[in-house]
Write a protein that holds these residues in place. Structure first.
Motif, PDB file in Angstrom:
ATOM      1  N   ARG A 154      92.663 105.980  67.822  1.00  0.00           N
ATOM      2  CA  ARG A 154      93.199 106.008  66.470  1.00  0.00           C
ATOM      3  C   ARG A 154      92.474 107.089  65.658  1.00  0.00           C
ATOM      4  N   ALA A 155      92.936 107.256  64.422  1.00  0.00           N
ATOM      5  CA  ALA A 155      92.337 108.264  63.563  1.00  0.00           C
ATOM      6  C   ALA A 155      92.278 107.730  62.142  1.00  0.00           C
ATOM      7  N   GLN A 156      91.534 108.443  61.298  1.00  0.00           N
ATOM      8  CA  GLN A 156      91.405 108.073  59.895  1.00  0.00           C
ATOM      9  C   GLN A 156      91.588 109.308  59.027  1.00  0.00           C
ATOM     10  N   TYR A 157      92.136 109.085  57.843  1.00  0.00           N
ATOM     11  CA  TYR A 157      92.287 110.141  56.841  1.00  0.00           C
ATOM     12  C   TYR A 157      91.059 110.095  55.932  1.00  0.00           C
ATOM     13  N   VAL A 158      90.299 111.188  55.930  1.00  0.00           N
ATOM     14  CA  VAL A 158      89.054 111.265  55.172  1.00  0.00           C
ATOM     15  C   VAL A 158      89.164 112.417  54.172  1.00  0.00           C
TER      16      VAL A 158
END
Length: 1232
Positions: free
Chosen positions: A374-378
């Motif tokens: 998964r990924a995250q918006y930072v």
């Protein structure tokens, strides 16, 4: 214009000097940062050429969608060609993504459009052989890292270049006009001034990167390289510089370091005088920077290898650099010093702040990798991106390669249960789910454009396979309506989406699209931003004047709308903002689009009528701000002529640009400048040096244009003068006038708004366009639904089914037929209350923010109160529904399944909605608490202990021996009856969300056994790491010590230590297998005698073992008390009071255990079939510190002990010892 709004092109020409190689070109670009183009060449079959390109910017007014898997392009692309010429029309081409770029496709993509032809080719040009490459939705962003074995100069060195004259070894030819006319041609005739320059000494170099600073600068930089296919590296490089528009060049190798091998060239998009070059990372990692267009360089070493660069759209010194190890760095001084931003960034998923939207200009938006794919918006600041300064703006994880920051929008995607949901943030507000028609059910989505504060998206619906549908949104990008079905699409080799869709420059609302109709591809045009689409009329005659007799709708003109990703060719279709209404395209006439019998077509009235100008494919450019046309033939053979037209393609004049035929590899021009210079790049033969031909076309014009040199023309749509809500009159130069256009003259002569019609509006969300042009509600949509701005005794704006097309300038008459109408609110009870989680899941981690969304289909939203019960004892009441627009956030502190209920109520009624939310936390550890010995045919209690503790959110899978299917429970305990003696393996798996952990135990099953509970000296607790391996080792040592003291064989003993502190264990005494088999008896008396022996030995402290030097551990019987038997300082001495309390507590414990023995998983009860023995309480005597140690040799033999014990007892009923509860919080030892 946004993140992809500006172009600065530099040529990266690629020539394979060995004819056995063909060219495979890969091109990508980044409009926001005016990056270079790179083409990497690999050996192919003889006599073939392949151009592989990915588009990633607003190019030549065209649109291309972009998958989420490929949104950030490389900064530098190189162009590779095989001889013959890159302009050869028969050379096949395709599009692919270079290595290091992900191939998965997601939403959303990069925008294209609204860029002038001059911006497109501002710095350089390159022509490649190509068949056609469609507009790509997946531009490449992974760069090929070229390797080198050369070494460079030391960091900090500064190189200053002195421009010198042309070398005597270099040939220079000057010609003017047709067939090399004299140096003083008659000024009344149009002519071209040309000069040729050869890059001597670089004939072996097969790659070139060319940059023209532009903005009327005379500086051109060329980086040539020798790429070794066997080594996969660059082995040589040369840097050339011209200060006279390309008439002469000077080699700068000595200035940058004779042994330095250069791999890439970058130019700052906001200050073209600033240049950055990278050395080959295999030799040294360094950057060479120049602030004077390459006149001098400074070298600075870096400790990472740069894969791609991203320049700031406004600050000329700010750069982001992405390394090969997925780290992102920032520099605020144009590469002199670098600072780490984040160490786990997805390739190409990093963006600078959009000016005017982000509060701080140094903000970066990045997509970072998180756990399990998964990924995250930072979001953070470039120089202060520590953990405490990072903002996580999207609630939860997102799909990898899905973040796009573009203009006013931020897009991302989340896939749950195989279905993707698309989210958008408009003007940096909170994310909202993008809403398509209810039964669109998209399988795939790609963002085409975000121009004019509106989103164009290509959506593949559930029943489409090879086509997509075009959808257009409202300004916030949330509500989408259908514009055109069955767009022609295809996939590139890397899986990127290619869409046949093109925006015409200079005409608002005008687009072309290729659509599949009855298995035939046809070209359609719209003048009202997709509200109506019609076929293109064919020319009345061909280029030879023969009548074509092509009648609509059976026959029409079809255009190739693919955008050639090499920016240094014109592509199959060209338009320019400075010459609105003139469009040049490659196409054919007939019933469908074809790749054969192609010709060149032109329109001067924005697509209402067309003329054929060539019967072969040509590259065509606009010169002099669009006042002239330049055409170069696609040819597989060398050429020496070009064609010029000054009257919109009605007449073409042939001019010679070279004495000898040239294989043309690229064309470089600066159309927006006043210098009127273009440069051809090529070679005379397969092994010749690079030839640079400078062409000055100033001689085509005799003067500057005056007022009398212009004429007006009316924009219309098949005779209808109102286009996009207004009547527009444009001004253009009279065809045939040989005057130069001024850059700043106004193209629009006058504009007058029109009265609105139905086609100035698009259908609102939930409405569909009918055959008569009217919008009516879809069967699934309730037009009388909730009005969130409505309250009792007030009015609200109710949609009529239409919403005005953005950028349409029509004005409504006295009767507003299409605009929303103000209506009085109708008192009505709430109906259709819906409650859902904004993240789209019915589960969340403990401690995380859960956002609940409440939606009401119908009812008085202002006068309806909302009550939300979170299920954990907290309840919130809102006075009206409108206060919940941004969602209701709540944090759960403990795990469990919560019943969340929303209730809407007003004076007319109520409605409710319920969901069940699972709050979980990751399982860190699982321990299977089970007896290591069980009685055959008797139930044994098994318990799975989980850390941290969970409530009702775990699933337990129990596997016994070789069972093919598990027993599934929601509780952590189970009772099981073992029917087979011997070793039985039990495995428990605990599932929490996507996490599964397990533990296993081997259980010995016997007909009967005895057990004793053991404790140890306090010193053992100090060395207890509380891991299973340590407990197994200590159990083995204790078993050996017990066997040595008693003489009982070790195979009759089992010792199991329990987790936690204080350290405790249980001793199991098993029947002797040999004795049982010989006598066929099942008497328990021998076990009772052995148990008594152990009790005696343990009470006397005779069972000891050495843990380490000077640390000796004594094994005891566990005392008959719930209180600790020993303190941490010394071994406690017994007392009368302690003995009395022990007897009382043990008696109570024995009664409790007897009554509830089957319900306690850690109690092991032994009974006989015929009768049950009454347990006998045996108190244990505590040893003091001065107790004398007894050696094993002094201890009585087992026979002596057994004899003495039998004499003292008429019955040998030894007490059974119970193990304690296995937790750290509640140690509880009981002995019965």
């Amino acid at each position: 214009m946004g993140l992809w709004s500006f172009w600065n092109f530099s040529l990266l020409a690629f020539v394979l000097l060995d004819p056995k190689f063909a060219a495979r070109a890969e091109i990508s670009c980044h409009a926001a940062n005016d990056r270079f183009y790179r083409v990497d060449v690999v050996p192919l079959e003889r006599k073939s050429a392949e151009v592989k390109v990915d588009e990633c910017a607003k190019v030549s007014n065209a649109y291309g969608t972009e998958p989420v898997g490929a949104l950030k392009p490389d900064n530098v692309e190189q162009v590779g060609t095989e001889f013959p010429s890159a302009l050869g029309k028969d050379a096949p081409s395709c599009i692919e993504t270079p290595p290091n770029s992900p191939s998965r496709l997601r939403t959303p993509g990069k925008k294209y459009g609204d860029i002038s032809e001059g911006d497109r080719r501002r710095n350089a040009a390159n022509m490649l052989p190509r068949k056609r490459a469609k507009r790509s939705a997946g531009p490449a962003f992974g760069e090929h890292v070229e390797r080198s074995i050369s070494v460079g100069a030391q960091p900090g060195e500064r190189f200053v270049e002195t421009v010198q004259g042309v070398s005597t070894s270099r040939a220079e030819h000057r010609r003017a006009g047709e067939e090399a006319r004299g140096s003083n041609p008659r000024q009344s005739e149009p002519y071209l001034d040309t000069s040729t320059f050869a890059l001597s000494g670089d004939s072996a170099h097969n790659q070139a990167m060319v940059h023209w600073s532009g903005h009327n600068s005379s500086v051109i930089l060329i980086l040539t390289k020798l790429y070794d296919f066997n080594l996969g590296a660059v082995t040589e490089s040369s840097l050339w510089r011209s200060t006279d528009y390309g008439s002469t060049y000077t080699k700068l190798n000595d200035k940058v370091g004779s042994r330095t091998v250069l791999s890439y060239l970058y130019v700052c998009p906001t200050n073209k005088q600033k240049i950055m070059m990278l050395s080959d990372p295999e030799v040294e990692s360094a950057v060479l920077i120049s602030s004077d267009e390459g006149a001098s360089f400074e070298k600075h070493a870096i400790n990472f290898n740069i894969l791609s660069l991203l320049f700031h759209p406004a600050q000329e010194n700010w750069i982001l650099a992405y390394s090969h190890d997925t780290k992102l760095y920032s520099s605020m001084d144009f590469g002199r010093k670098w600072q780490l931003v984040h160490d786990n960034v997805m390739p190409g998923r990093f963006y600078w702040a959009v000016m005017g939207l982000d509060k701080e200009s140094d903000v970066v938006h990045i997509e970072t990798r998180s756990a399990k794919g998964r990924a995250q918006y930072v979001k953070c600041r470039a120089q202060r991106c520590t953990d405490g300064n990072r903002q996580y703006l999207f609630p939860g994880d997102v799909d990898t390669n899905s973040l796009v920051v573009q203009d006013e929008y931020v897009f991302t995607q989340v896939t749950k249960s195989g279905r993707a949901s698309y989210f958008v943030s408009y003007m940096r507000e909170s994310f909202k789910r993008m809403k398509l028609p209810k039964y669109c059910l998209p399988k795939d989505m790609h963002i085409i454009s975000t121009d004019e504060k509106q989103v164009f998206a290509a959506v593949q619906e559930w029943n489409q396979n090879n086509t997509y549908s075009l959808y257009i949104s409202d300004s916030p990008g949330v509500y989408f309506t259908l514009s055109l079905e069955n767009l022609r699409t295809s996939r590139g080799p890397a899986g990127n989406l290619l869409v046949d869709f093109y925006k015409v420059e200079g005409i608002n609302g005008m687009y072309f699209a290729n659509k599949l109709v009855d298995d035939l591809i046809k070209t359609f045009i719209t003048y009202n931003k997709g509200q109506t689409w019609t076929l293109l009329p064919a020319p009345a005659s061909d280029v030879a004047g023969n009548n074509l007799h092509c009648i609509l709708p059976f026959c029409s003109l079809h255009l190739h709308l693919e955008l050639l990703e090499n920016p240094y060719t014109s592509g199959p279709i060209t338009s320019k903002k400075s010459v609105p209404g003139i469009i040049v395209a490659t196409g054919n006439i007939g019933t469908e689009l074809s790749s054969t019998n192609l010709g060149m077509f032109i329109t001067s009235d924005a697509g209402n009528s067309w003329r054929q100008i060539f019967d072969e494919e040509h590259n065509i450019w606009f010169l002099d701000n669009g006042g002239a046309l330049l055409a170069v033939l696609h040819a597989v053979t060398p050429i020496r002529h070009l064609w010029i037209s000054l009257d919109e393609g009605k007449k073409w004049d042939r001019h010679s640009f070279s004495l000898a035929p040239l294989y043309v590899d690229g064309v470089l021009m600066e159309p927006e400048s006043d210098n009127h210079i273009i440069t051809f790049f090529g070679h005379f033969s397969h092994r010749s040096e690079w030839q640079l031909i400078k062409i000055d076309y100033m001689g085509l014009f005799s003067r500057r244009c005056m007022d009398g040199d212009y004429q007006t023309w009316h924009l219309h749509n098949k005779g209808k003068l109102c286009v996009m809500g207004e009547k527009q009159i444009f001004m253009k130069r009279r065809p045939g006038n040989r005057c130069m256009l001024a850059q700043d003259y106004s193209r629009i002569y006058s504009s007058e708004p029109c009265l609105c019609t139905a086609f100035d509006f698009e259908c609102d969300y939930g409405w569909e366009r009918q055959a008569d042009g009217k919008c009516s509600p879809a069967f699934w949509f309730n037009p009388n639904g909730a009005a969130k701005s409505c309250s009792t005794s007030q009015s609200f704006l109710n949609s009529t089914g239409y919403r005005k097309v953005l950028s349409n300038n029509c004005k409504e008459g006295g009767k507003n037929v299409y605009s929303p109408r103000r209506q009085a609110c109708r008192p009505s009870p709430p109906r259709g209350l819906r409650l859902y989680i904004n993240q789209g899941e019915l589960s969340a981690n403990v401690g995380s923010n859960v956002t609940f969304m409440v939606y009401l289909d119908d009812g008085d939203s202002q006068g309806t109160s909302i009550q939300l019960d979170f299920g954990d004892g907290i309840r919130i009441i809102y006075s009206n529904l409108s206060r919940t627009d941004d969602g209701i956030k709540h944090i759960y502190r403990t795990t469990g399944i919560y019943r969340v209920m929303a209730a809407a109520e007003n004076s007319h009624g109520s409605d409710s909605s319920t969901l069940f939310l699972h709050i979980t936390s990751p399982v860190e550890r699982v321990y299977l608490s089970a007896p290591i010995v069980a009685i055959r045919g008797k139930e044994a209690n098994l318990t799975a202990v989980v850390w941290p503790s969970h409530t009702q959110t775990l699933t337990f899978f129990w596997w016994f021996d070789n069972s093919s299917e598990p027993i599934i429970t929601l509780e952590g305990s189970i009772s099981h009856t073992f029917q087979k003696e011997g070793k039985n393996k039990v495995t428990v798996q605990v599932a929490s969300g996507s996490t599964v952990m397990q533990d296993s135990k081997a259980i010995t099953v016997k007909e009967f056994f005895r057990s004793l509970l053991l404790s140890f000296s306090p010193a053992l607790d100090e060395h207890n790491p509380d891991i299973s391996e340590w407990r197994e080792d200590i159990g083995r040592v204790v078993r050996t010590a017990l066997s040595q003291v008693s003489g009982v064989p070790e195979d009759q003993l089992l010792v199991s230590l329990y987790p936690g502190l204080p350290t405790t264990a249980e001793l199991f005494i098993l029947p002797d297998e040999h004795t049982s088999s010989e006598h066929n008896g099942k008497s328990e008396e021998p076990l009772e005698m052995i148990s008594d022996i152990f009790v005696t030995a343990l009470n006397q402290g005779l069972v000891q073992f050495e843990l380490k030097a000077d640390v000796r551990i004594i094994v005891y019987m566990t005392q008959q008390t719930l209180a600790p038997l020993v303190d941490s300082n010394a071994i406690h001495s017994g007392s009368a009071m302690l003995m009395l309390l022990s007897v009382v507590f043990v008696g109570l414990a024995a009664f409790f255990i007897y009554k509830f023995k089957r319900k306690i998983p850690w109690i092991h009860v032994q009974t006989e079939d015929s009768h049950e023995k009454e347990p006998e309480v045996i108190s244990t005597v505590g040893e003091n510190d001065n107790m004398s140690k007894v050696k094993l040799s002094e201890f009585p033999s087992p026979k002596e002990l057994m004899t003495k014990d039998l004499e003292a007892r008429s019955r040998g009923g030894t007490g059974r010892n119970m193990e304690r509860i296995v937790t750290r919080e509640f140690p509880n030892c009981t002995n019965v």
